[in-house]
Motif scaffolding. Structure first.
Motif, short mmCIF file in Angstrom:
data_model
loop_
_atom_site.label_atom_id
_atom_site.label_comp_id
_atom_site.label_asym_id
_atom_site.label_seq_id
_atom_site.Cartn_x
_atom_site.Cartn_y
_atom_site.Cartn_z
N ASP A 3 2.51 -7.93 -2.68
CA ASP A 3 3.52 -7.08 -3.30
C ASP A 3 3.08 -6.61 -4.68
O ASP A 3 3.33 -5.47 -5.07
CB ASP A 3 4.86 -7.81 -3.40
N LEU A 4 2.44 -7.50 -5.41
CA LEU A 4 1.95 -7.15 -6.73
C LEU A 4 0.90 -6.04 -6.65
O LEU A 4 0.96 -5.06 -7.40
CB LEU A 4 1.36 -8.38 -7.42
N LEU A 5 -0.05 -6.18 -5.74
CA LEU A 5 -1.08 -5.15 -5.58
C LEU A 5 -0.48 -3.84 -5.08
O LEU A 5 -0.90 -2.76 -5.52
CB LEU A 5 -2.17 -5.64 -4.63
N ALA A 6 0.49 -3.92 -4.18
CA ALA A 6 1.13 -2.71 -3.68
C ALA A 6 1.87 -1.98 -4.79
O ALA A 6 1.77 -0.75 -4.90
CB ALA A 6 2.08 -3.06 -2.54
N SER A 7 2.57 -2.72 -5.64
CA SER A 7 3.29 -2.08 -6.74
C SER A 7 2.32 -1.52 -7.78
O SER A 7 2.55 -0.45 -8.34
CB SER A 7 4.28 -3.04 -7.37
N LEU A 8 1.21 -2.21 -8.04
CA LEU A 8 0.20 -1.71 -8.96
C LEU A 8 -0.44 -0.44 -8.44
O LEU A 8 -0.61 0.54 -9.18
CB LEU A 8 -0.87 -2.78 -9.20
N GLU A 10 0.88 1.66 -6.28
CA GLU A 10 1.90 2.72 -6.32
C GLU A 10 2.04 3.29 -7.73
O GLU A 10 2.13 4.50 -7.91
CB GLU A 10 3.23 2.14 -5.84
N TRP A 11 2.05 2.41 -8.73
CA TRP A 11 2.13 2.87 -10.11
C TRP A 11 0.92 3.72 -10.48
O TRP A 11 1.06 4.77 -11.10
CB TRP A 11 2.23 1.67 -11.06
N TYR A 12 -0.27 3.26 -10.10
CA TYR A 12 -1.50 3.98 -10.45
C TYR A 12 -1.55 5.35 -9.79
O TYR A 12 -1.89 6.34 -10.44
CB TYR A 12 -2.72 3.14 -10.07
N LEU A 13 -1.19 5.42 -8.52
CA LEU A 13 -1.20 6.72 -7.84
C LEU A 13 -0.16 7.65 -8.44
O LEU A 13 -0.39 8.86 -8.56
CB LEU A 13 -0.98 6.52 -6.34
N GLY A 14 0.98 7.11 -8.83
CA GLY A 14 2.00 7.92 -9.49
C GLY A 14 1.51 8.44 -10.84
O GLY A 14 1.78 9.59 -11.22
N ALA A 15 0.81 7.59 -11.58
CA ALA A 15 0.26 8.01 -12.87
C ALA A 15 -0.79 9.10 -12.68
O ALA A 15 -0.84 10.06 -13.46
CB ALA A 15 -0.35 6.81 -13.60
N LEU A 16 -1.62 8.98 -11.66
CA LEU A 16 -2.60 10.02 -11.37
C LEU A 16 -1.92 11.33 -10.99
O LEU A 16 -2.36 12.41 -11.38
CB LEU A 16 -3.54 9.58 -10.25
N ASP A 17 -0.85 11.22 -10.24
CA ASP A 17 -0.12 12.42 -9.83
C ASP A 17 0.50 13.11 -11.04
O ASP A 17 0.47 14.34 -11.15
CB ASP A 17 0.96 12.04 -8.81
#
Length: 124
Positions: A3-8, A10-17
């Motif tokens: 879950d930690l890796l999935a949330s990380l 998700e955050w990183y891909l959102g930041a790239l977007d």
């Protein structure tokens, strides 16, 4: 942990977007400087975001990555060129580099080798 890796991720891909090309260029500039950030951490996720969302193009990512990498390398070159020797003379003794040892090595390096080394760093 999953879950930690999935949330990380998700955050990183959102930041790239959100950051777009500017964030890709900034991360690649960091990669080309002293910060150990591998380009594999930047370009493939950015390409994934471009493929899924369509806000960025693959060509734009390559151009932004190239420009960012060049800017980072150029900044490090000029910082080393301007500050390297004074810092080495002041703090080199802590890593066993004395002024005598440094000047001896500098005298032994031919002029053409200095030029070739500088052009290699600049053209990287």
């Amino acid at each position: 942990m999953r879950d930690l890796l999935a949330s990380l991720l998700e955050w990183y891909l959102g930041a790239l977007d959100q950051g777009g090309y500017l964030l890709v260029a900034a991360l690649m500039a960091m990669e080309s400087s002293i910060i150990p950030l591998p380009s594999e951490f930047v370009i493939p996720p950015a390409a994934y975001v471009a493929h899924t969302n369509g806000k960025m193009s693959l060509a734009g990512i390559v151009i932004a990555g190239t420009i960012g990498s060049w800017v980072g390398a150029a900044l490090m070159y000029w910082a080393s060129r301007l500050l390297g020797r004074p810092l080495l003379m002041r703090y080199g003794r802590y890593v066993l580099i004395t002024p005598r040892r440094s000047s001896r090595r500098r005298r032994g390096l031919p002029t053409t080798a200095r030029w070739a080394s500088s052009s290699r760093v600049c053209c990287r």
